[in-house]
Design an enzyme around this catalytic site. Structure first.
Site, PDB file in Angstrom:
ATOM      1  N   SER A   1       0.834  -1.205   0.000  1.00  0.00           N
ATOM      2  CA  SER A   1       0.000   0.000   0.000  1.00  0.00           C
ATOM      3  C   SER A   1       0.870   1.257   0.000  1.00  0.00           C
ATOM      4  O   SER A   1       2.027   1.245   0.418  1.00  0.00           O
ATOM      5  CB  SER A   1      -0.883   0.008   1.243  1.00  0.00           C
ATOM      6  OG  SER A   1      -0.077   0.180   2.385  1.00  0.00           O
TER       7      SER A   1
ATOM      8  N   GLU B   1       6.932  -0.117  -5.079  1.00  0.00           N
ATOM      9  CA  GLU B   1       5.873  -0.427  -6.048  1.00  0.00           C
ATOM     10  C   GLU B   1       4.588  -0.466  -5.240  1.00  0.00           C
ATOM     11  O   GLU B   1       4.289  -1.439  -4.569  1.00  0.00           O
ATOM     12  CB  GLU B   1       6.196  -1.763  -6.717  1.00  0.00           C
ATOM     13  CG  GLU B   1       5.503  -1.950  -8.031  1.00  0.00           C
ATOM     14  CD  GLU B   1       4.293  -2.833  -7.881  1.00  0.00           C
ATOM     15  OE1 GLU B   1       3.178  -2.274  -7.932  1.00  0.00           O
ATOM     16  OE2 GLU B   1       4.449  -4.041  -7.695  1.00  0.00           O
TER      17      GLU B   1
ATOM     18  N   CYS C   1      -2.264  -4.835  -8.171  1.00  0.00           N
ATOM     19  CA  CYS C   1      -1.980  -3.396  -8.164  1.00  0.00           C
ATOM     20  C   CYS C   1      -2.283  -2.826  -9.537  1.00  0.00           C
ATOM     21  O   CYS C   1      -2.486  -1.620  -9.675  1.00  0.00           O
ATOM     22  CB  CYS C   1      -0.553  -3.124  -7.721  1.00  0.00           C
ATOM     23  SG  CYS C   1       0.638  -4.055  -8.639  1.00  0.00           S
ATOM     24  N   THR C   2      -2.354  -3.688 -10.553  1.00  0.00           N
ATOM     25  CA  THR C   2      -2.649  -3.239 -11.922  1.00  0.00           C
ATOM     26  C   THR C   2      -4.130  -3.376 -12.283  1.00  0.00           C
ATOM     27  O   THR C   2      -4.504  -3.118 -13.436  1.00  0.00           O
ATOM     28  CB  THR C   2      -1.836  -4.086 -12.920  1.00  0.00           C
ATOM     29  OG1 THR C   2      -2.035  -5.468 -12.586  1.00  0.00           O
ATOM     30  CG2 THR C   2      -0.374  -3.760 -12.900  1.00  0.00           C
TER      31      THR C   2
END
Ligand code: UN1
Length: 504
Positions: free
Chosen positions: A240, A261, A295-296
């Site tokens: 996060s 990331e 995350c994508t």
């Protein structure tokens, strides 16, 4: 389940840290990994504390002293063998990923494949750790740059890619000559243990057991100790934005390096000339795949006004047909969320959305069955809703309408995160407009492909609150090495640069 753990050699999973040999956890705390698919306990692991952390670092440091002087191609050969081990155990490791984090089996296997691909890439890199040579301004001098290993690298990973994100970092760091200490998510310790053991066994055959360390511990003790540890020149962290900000702050305080990331808030723009079938499939995989926990994952959809009605109707129809259920079952396309907290994020998120005037077009329900299942949700909203600025790590997709692509690009960029983005169009001009310097501000920008599912050959990461780091991709090894400029004088004179005279 027992069979899988046995075949992966981790049926005795109790200790909390590994520095070559397993070290029993000393905190007295135990973390149990539950299968999000049915709520059953898979196994329990004793948590490690700062004492074990010290042992893991000591082992990694001592192995690093020998590893850094091993020629890089030889390091690559050992990484190749790790890739082979993962190939051999791909089915079991992929199934373990699915059991532990709930992504569908095809994605569990895909994740392990991503790690295998990463091993292949890293092996190639091991013969290409290039430095430049340049012409010196001084006669009889030579200048070049070379790259050396950094040291012991800390790697913090999230639950959603419990195997591959470690591989992006560790396999490249290993060919670069580093040691790696891994602190995995406490929501996915088993995959970490299996992956670690498999790769440590390869290292052990070559006398380097302990070069890879695994520490399964809490954030407040082990995590804080790790990020503040001056012996770790680089901390690579995935998770996060809140976590990343803390890591960045502490690591910057000691002038260490970070590779971050973090969150995404990824969007797709669909132009009137887009191939609609393709776009619907791209959006569905991006938004529903991995139950919206990449995350994508696609979180925002900008539809041109002229196609918005038809596109939304077809998307909602497709959403209603998504087979939700046991992630191990071949026909399932959407498995569970990771845990009860994620379900709360989903229900609270929907309340907040409705409070701001968002309209739920489909989904929006929690399924009454064991495990953490929800329905994939499409919401009609406005880009200026405050909630849109936040990454909700669940399968909720906002749909917005636009008339002018300039507005779509502006709204697209108007969020704090900057990971992945896409446009569906058959227009060369529109595609190039999206990819131009004043187009998408993300680290990843795709045309006629969704936002998720990147290949490891390209640099992966994003801008703004995504953290700016890049993992995988051709020159990612540079993040794990230190650069040294060398100037060699083979003349019998000592000319000074910039024409400075200093004759004594
Ligand atoms: C993540 O969700 O943290 O591009 C990583 C993708 C995968 C990696 C996702 N290759 O979706």
């Amino acid at each position: 389940m027992k069979d899988i753990l046995q075949r992966l050699g981790i049926e005795d999973i109790n200790p909390g840290a590994w520095a070559g040999a397993a070290i029993a956890g000393d905190t007295g705390e135990v973390v149990t990994s539950y299968s999000p698919g049915n709520g059953e306990a898979l196994a329990s692991v004793r948590l490690a504390g700062v004492g074990e952390y010290e042992q893991v670092v000591a082992a990694a440091q001592s192995a690093f002293e020998r590893w850094r002087v091993l020629p890089a191609p030889q390091r690559g050969e050992i990484v190749r063998q790790m890739g082979e081990a993962m190939r051999t155990h791909k089915d079991d490791l992929g199934a373990l990923v699915t059991l532990e984090v709930g992504k569908i089996l095809s994605e569990g296997l895909g994740e392990v494949q991503e790690s295998i691909d990463m091993a292949d890439l890293a092996v190639g890199m091991s013969r290409q750790l290039f430095g430049l040579s340049m012409h010196s301004e001084r006669p009889g001098h030579r200048m070049y740059e070379q790259w050396h290993p950094l040291g012991v690298v800390g790697c913090i990973t999230a639950f959603n890619f419990p195997n591959a994100v470690w591989a992006w970092n560790a396999l490249v760091a290993l060919v670069a000559g580093d040691a790696v200490i891994w602190k995995p998510s406490l929501k996915a310790p088993l995959t970490a243990i299996a992956t670690h053991r498999m790769c440590d066994a390869v290292l052990a055959k070559h006398g380097f057991s302990g070069l890879l360390g695994l520490i399964i511990g809490g954030d407040a003790d082990v995590g804080e100790t790790m990020i503040a540890d001056k012996r770790l020149p680089l901390i690579s962290a995935t998770g996060s934005t809140r976590m990343g900000k803390r890591v960045n702050q502490v690591v910057a305080g000691r002038l260490g390096r970070c590779l971050l990331e973090l969150g995404g808030n990824n969007a797709i723009i669909v132009e009137p000339d887009a191939d609609m079938d393709l776009a619907i499939r791209g959006v569905a995989f991006g938004a529903v795949g991995t139950a919206g926990q990449r995350c994508t994952s696609t979180r925002r959809l900008f539809l041109h006004k002229s196609i918005a009605g038809e596109f939304t109707d077809r998307l909602v129809a497709a959403y209603k047909k998504v087979p939700i259920g046991d992630p191990m079952h071949a026909d399932t396309l959407m498995g569970p969320l990771i845990d009860a907290d994620a379900v709360s994020m989903y229900t609270q998120g929907l309340k907040d959305i409705q409070a701001e005037g968002g309209e739920i077009l489909c989904g929006g329900t929690v399924l009454d069955r064991p495990g953490h299942y929800v329905t994939p949700t499409v919401v009609r909203g406005r880009p200026d809703m405050a909630i849109v600025q936040h990454e909700l790590f669940v399968p909720i997709l906002y749909v917005f309408e636009y008339e002018d692509i300039e507005d779509a690009i502006k709204w697209h960029n108007d969020v704090p995160q900057g990971l992945s983005s896409a446009i569906f169009t058959d227009s060369f001009r529109r595609a190039e407009r999206f990819l131009a310097a004043h187009g998408s501000d993300c680290g990843i920008a795709n045309v006629n492909i969704g936002t998720s599912g990147a290949e490891i050959g390209g640099a992966f990461g994003g801008e703004k609150e995504t953290g700016g780091g890049r993992e995988a991709g051709s020159d990612s090894w540079k993040a794990y090495m230190r650069r040294q400029t060398c100037t060699l004088n083979w003349s019998t004179d000592l000319p000074l640069a910039q024409g400075v005279k200093f004759d004594i």
